[in-house]
Enzyme design. Structure first.
Site, PDB file in Angstrom:
ATOM      1  N   HIS A   1       2.459  -9.501  -7.254  1.00 34.57           N
ATOM      2  CA  HIS A   1       3.091 -10.793  -7.575  1.00 34.57           C
ATOM      3  C   HIS A   1       3.230 -10.883  -9.094  1.00 34.57           C
ATOM      4  O   HIS A   1       2.407 -10.317  -9.827  1.00 34.57           O
ATOM      5  CB  HIS A   1       2.206 -11.974  -7.144  1.00 34.57           C
ATOM      6  CG  HIS A   1       2.158 -12.220  -5.674  1.00 34.57           C
ATOM      7  ND1 HIS A   1       0.993 -12.514  -5.009  1.00 34.57           N
ATOM      8  CD2 HIS A   1       3.127 -12.238  -4.736  1.00 34.57           C
ATOM      9  CE1 HIS A   1       1.246 -12.699  -3.726  1.00 34.57           C
ATOM     10  NE2 HIS A   1       2.533 -12.535  -3.525  1.00 34.57           N
TER      11      HIS A   1
ATOM     12  N   CYS B   1      -4.170 -17.516  -8.329  1.00 29.63           N
ATOM     13  CA  CYS B   1      -3.775 -17.408  -6.910  1.00 29.63           C
ATOM     14  C   CYS B   1      -4.280 -18.600  -6.124  1.00 29.63           C
ATOM     15  O   CYS B   1      -3.675 -19.015  -5.138  1.00 29.63           O
ATOM     16  CB  CYS B   1      -4.393 -16.177  -6.260  1.00 29.63           C
ATOM     17  SG  CYS B   1      -3.886 -14.635  -6.964  1.00 29.63           S
TER      18      CYS B   1
ATOM     19  N   GLU C   1       7.548 -15.635  -1.924  1.00 28.91           N
ATOM     20  CA  GLU C   1       6.088 -15.710  -2.101  1.00 28.91           C
ATOM     21  C   GLU C   1       5.674 -16.962  -2.859  1.00 28.91           C
ATOM     22  O   GLU C   1       4.553 -17.075  -3.346  1.00 28.91           O
ATOM     23  CB  GLU C   1       5.592 -14.447  -2.803  1.00 28.91           C
ATOM     24  CG  GLU C   1       5.883 -13.168  -2.023  1.00 28.91           C
ATOM     25  CD  GLU C   1       4.888 -12.893  -0.873  1.00 28.91           C
ATOM     26  OE1 GLU C   1       3.681 -13.039  -1.083  1.00 28.91           O
ATOM     27  OE2 GLU C   1       5.343 -12.524   0.232  1.00 28.91           O
TER      28      GLU C   1
HETATM   29  O1  SUG Z   1      -1.174 -11.868  -0.302  1.00 28.89           O
HETATM   30  N1  SUG Z   1      -4.581 -10.997  -0.240  1.00 28.89           N
HETATM   31  C1  SUG Z   1      -3.522 -11.853  -0.747  1.00 28.89           C
HETATM   32  C2  SUG Z   1      -3.786 -12.185  -2.195  1.00 28.89           C
HETATM   33  C3  SUG Z   1      -2.814 -13.196  -2.712  1.00 28.89           C
HETATM   34  C4  SUG Z   1      -2.936 -13.390  -4.178  1.00 28.89           C
HETATM   35  N2  SUG Z   1      -2.040 -14.413  -4.590  1.00 28.89           N
HETATM   36  C5  SUG Z   1      -1.373 -14.440  -5.757  1.00 28.89           C
HETATM   37  N3  SUG Z   1      -1.285 -13.386  -6.538  1.00 28.89           N
HETATM   38  N4  SUG Z   1      -0.750 -15.525  -6.066  1.00 28.89           N
HETATM   39  C6  SUG Z   1      -2.157 -11.173  -0.602  1.00 28.89           C
HETATM   40  O2  SUG Z   1      -2.092  -9.964  -0.796  1.00 28.89           O
HETATM   41  C7  SUG Z   1      -5.790  -9.845   1.506  1.00 28.89           C
HETATM   42  C8  SUG Z   1      -6.376 -10.156   2.880  1.00 28.89           C
HETATM   43  C9  SUG Z   1      -7.251  -9.064   3.401  1.00 28.89           C
HETATM   44  O3  SUG Z   1      -7.031  -7.900   3.079  1.00 28.89           O
HETATM   45  O4  SUG Z   1      -8.188  -9.388   4.172  1.00 28.89           O
HETATM   46  C10 SUG Z   1      -4.706 -10.806   1.077  1.00 28.89           C
HETATM   47  O5  SUG Z   1      -4.012 -11.355   1.900  1.00 28.89           O
END
Ligand code: SUG
Length: 446
Positions: free
Chosen positions: A250, A370, A174
């Site tokens: 994460h 993020c 990730e």
């Molecule tokens: O991978 N949300 C992302 C959020 C990522 C956050 N990044 C960090 N913590 N670095 C994920 O879960 C949701 C998309 C949706 O539901 O439409 C999404 O992909």
């Protein structure tokens, strides 16, 4: 030579929507099918970038990806014109359409892992795009990410790029969301801290029971090998499985680090004392300042709701640090009170908190941290990178005008099948590659 940390924020794309795609990410699931506002999302992100640039930090952008992505649909057997493909997938499998339309590349902390030249064997800055193998909608990001990073950091004398790890859960990676670097100075030797959720090849080790662990130890070890990191510059730690099951998908949802400071929750890691000792032992030229937030003061539940740890910890020239937090941190009293105590406490260098409204991204589980990929560079490396993505007053106004020209102010799941959305998005991205000068990086341009 001077060195610094640059933040490359993901510019939110024209298809930003709420599809509930991320099992284990509570905000994503709970906002499923809400109406999004891509224009507002992009502008909220731009405001944060501009504010940091104005504060004197090095700031740049990463571009949104081509969405809806038609090529994965073709690989899944859909054929015909783009409009025919969109119509058929919308009818037969709307969840797959939502996945290929996600603007999730905005969360560039997941774009890849970056090892600065101070840590690597060949003294180049190394990049590996994350395979994001845990979620289909994210697994289609790494090829464009690699092309974009190669275009921005092109000079092989200073920069090395690796393909994403094998696309299988055993090597689920990730990127920087599970990677933090500690150092005395951005240009000198540091300690790279890899936090994983699970060991893929050892069933005997603890693992979450409810939600998936997205990052494996084996993936983190592979990145360390690819980047030429010596054992003395690396620490691996496991996230507490119960914390993943509480919605911490994460590590950057429960800890953040910068310089010699680790700001973390009491329930973030397995074997915390051992982890802190190893970090401190391996840090060269400084000692670790570990700022622990006890559960009694901020529960894991409130940490997840507020995204307190998904903050950016930034070094000021005088050695103090500023914490960039999302607005939700001031809406939850336990967190807000904690922040007041934190900045008053002289035991740590954090003495300033800045609050940003990032609600559009937050509703999908993406806070300030993020939205950015950190790249530590020295002056020579900075001069060697592509300058067209660096935030300036002029780029800021150009991008705001570009957003006004192309972005909608409301998007529902039904809108994702609209062939005009695909055309608008491609036109927008085509213009953006010209604005930034990154060259042809999108499938529709190749
Ligand atoms: O991978 N949300 C992302 C959020 C990522 C956050 N990044 C960090 N913590 N670095 C994920 O879960 C949701 C998309 C949706 O539901 O439409 C999404 O992909």
């Amino acid at each position: 030579m001077k060195s610094f940390e640059m933040n490359l924020d993901g510019l939110v794309g024209p298809t930003h929507n709420y599809a509930g795609l991320s099992f284990g990410n509570i905000a994503s699931k709970s906002n499923m099918a809400a109406v999004s506002n891509p224009r507002e999302a992009a502008k909220q992100g731009l405001k944060k970038m501009k504010a940091l640039a104005d504060m004197g930090f090095k700031q740049g952008i990463l571009l949104p990806h081509e969405r809806p992505a038609i090529w994965p649909l073709k690989a899944l057997g859909y054929s015909g014109t783009d409009a025919q493909i969109l119509a058929r997938v919308a009818k037969e499998s709307p969840a797959i359409l939502s996945a290929v339309a996600s603007a999730s590349c905005m969360w560039t902390a997941n774009a890849g892992t970056v090892s600065p030249s101070g840590d690597t064997a060949d003294r180049r800055v190394h990049f590996t795009a994350a395979n994001l193998n845990a979620k289909f909608h994210r697994s289609i990001e790494h090829e464009t990410t690699t092309r974009m990073l190669q275009s921005i950091f092109r000079d092989e004398k200073y920069f090395a790029h690796h393909a994403a790890l094998p696309a299988i859960a055993y090597f689920g990676d990730e990127g920087a969301a599970n990677h933090t670097r500690f150092c005395a100075d951005y240009g000198s030797e540091g300690v790279e801290f890899f936090v994983y959720g699970q060991e893929a090849f050892n069933d005997a080790r603890p693992a979450p029971k409810k939600f998936p662990a997205r990052q494996t130890l084996e993936a983190s070890q592979a990145i360390a090998r690819l980047h030429g990191l010596a054992d003395k510059n690396v620490v691996f730690a496991q996230q507490r499985p119960e914390t993943i099951d509480a919605g911490v998908f994460h590590n950057d949802v429960i800890a953040v680090g910068n310089g010699n400071v680790l700001f973390y929750h009491e329930e973030a890691f397995v074997d915390t004392e051992q982890v802190l000792k190893e970090l401190d032992d391996k840090l060269v030229g400084t000692s670790l300042i570990a700022v622990c937030v006890p559960s009694a003061e901020v529960s894991v539940h409130d940490a997840v709701r507020s995204y307190l740890f998904n903050s950016q910890l930034l070094s000021q020239p005088n050695g103090s640090m500023t914490l960039i937090v999302p607005g939700e941190c001031r809406e939850i009293s336990a967190v807000s009170d904690y922040l007041d105590r934190l900045i008053d406490d002289k035991q740590n260098p954090i003495n300033d908190v800045r609050v940003f409204d990032l609600k559009q991204s937050m509703n999908n589980g993406g806070g300030p941290a993020c939205l950015r990929l950190r790249v530590a560079l020295n002056e020579t490396e900075f001069a060697a990178m592509h300058q067209g993505v660096i935030m300036t007053d002029s780029l800021y106004s150009t991008l705001n005008a570009w957003v006004d020209k192309y972005y909608r102010d409301s998007l529902t799941q039904d809108d994702l099948a609209d062939p005009m959305l695909l055309i608008e998005s491609r036109n927008a991205l085509d213009e953006l590659t010209r604005i930034t000068g990154v060259g042809n990086i999108y499938p529709f341009q190749l």
